[in-house]
Design an enzyme around this catalytic site. Structure first.
Site: not given
Length: 219
Positions: A44, A134
């Site tokens: 990570c 959207d």
């Protein structure tokens, strides 16, 4: 779990840059939410540093970035210092990291049942959710906790998503920005001249069917 084409659920959560409400934070931009198993983990750390270096590329594409990890904000802020040191980054970290108490990981189907923490709880998998202006989910990727992501590929995917959202083309295997595209099957042959002024090349196949239609990348 969110399916492609569905509105990505709105949520409010604390982050390393303060509380955000996802839809408000996204504004009218594209967004990438990518999750991590835990703070202070090796893979990570390399991923977040890599993404931080790529922020200018994502910004050029009107993309906002937000990460997620199942640790608290104080932990995130301490971890960011390690990320910056490992990737030789300076200044303010360029995107927020969500603090999740596993609620979002469960809600969005992010858990990896094969990788568990010291308490025996499933770790968060390496998910990538790309959300359009959207607020609909445009793409999802799911990696196991043990495999780091290729963010150059994610940039390539963003280029394809943004192109194909407005042009009647699809991108073939291994397509790169500027490469030839394929005319989507719903385009009628008689509409090609007005839609593709650069021309279309038909590739013949043994079946005799006219479906491999290539065109230079539309502007």
């Amino acid at each position: 779990m969110v399916n492609l084409g569905e509105i990505f659920p709105n949520f409010t959560a604390p982050t390393s840059q303060g509380e955000i409400t996802f839809h408000d934070w996204l504004e009218d931009k594209w967004g990438i939410l990518f999750s991590h198993p835990a703070d202070y983990t090796p893979v990570c750390t390399t991923e977040l540093g890599t993404v931080a270096k790529l922020v200018p590329e994502f910004t050029k594409r009107n993309v906002k970035l937000i990460a997620l990890s199942i640790d608290d904000v104080d932990s995130h802020n301490g971890w960011i210092k390690d990320i910056q040191a490992d990737s030789q980054l300076t200044g303010e970290f360029p995107f927020p990291i969500i603090s999740d108490n596993r609620d979002l990981a469960v809600k969005f189907g992010m858990l990896d049942p094969d990788e568990r923490d010291k308490a025996g709880l499933p770790l968060t998998a390496r998910c990538v959710f790309i959300v359009g202006p959207d607020k609909k989910l445009k793409l999802s990727l799911l990696y196991p906790a043990t495999t780091g992501r290729n963010f150059d590929e994610i940039l390539r995917v963003v280029d394809s998503l943004q192109l194909t959202a407005t042009k009647k083309v699809a991108t073939p295997a291994n397509w790169q920005q500027g490469g030839d595209c394929m005319v989507i099957p719903s385009v009628k042959q008689e509409d090609i001249p007005k839609l593709f002024p650069k021309g279309v090349t038909m590739k013949p196949v043994p079946s005799g069917k006219s479906y491999l239609r290539y065109t230079p990348q539309p502007e």
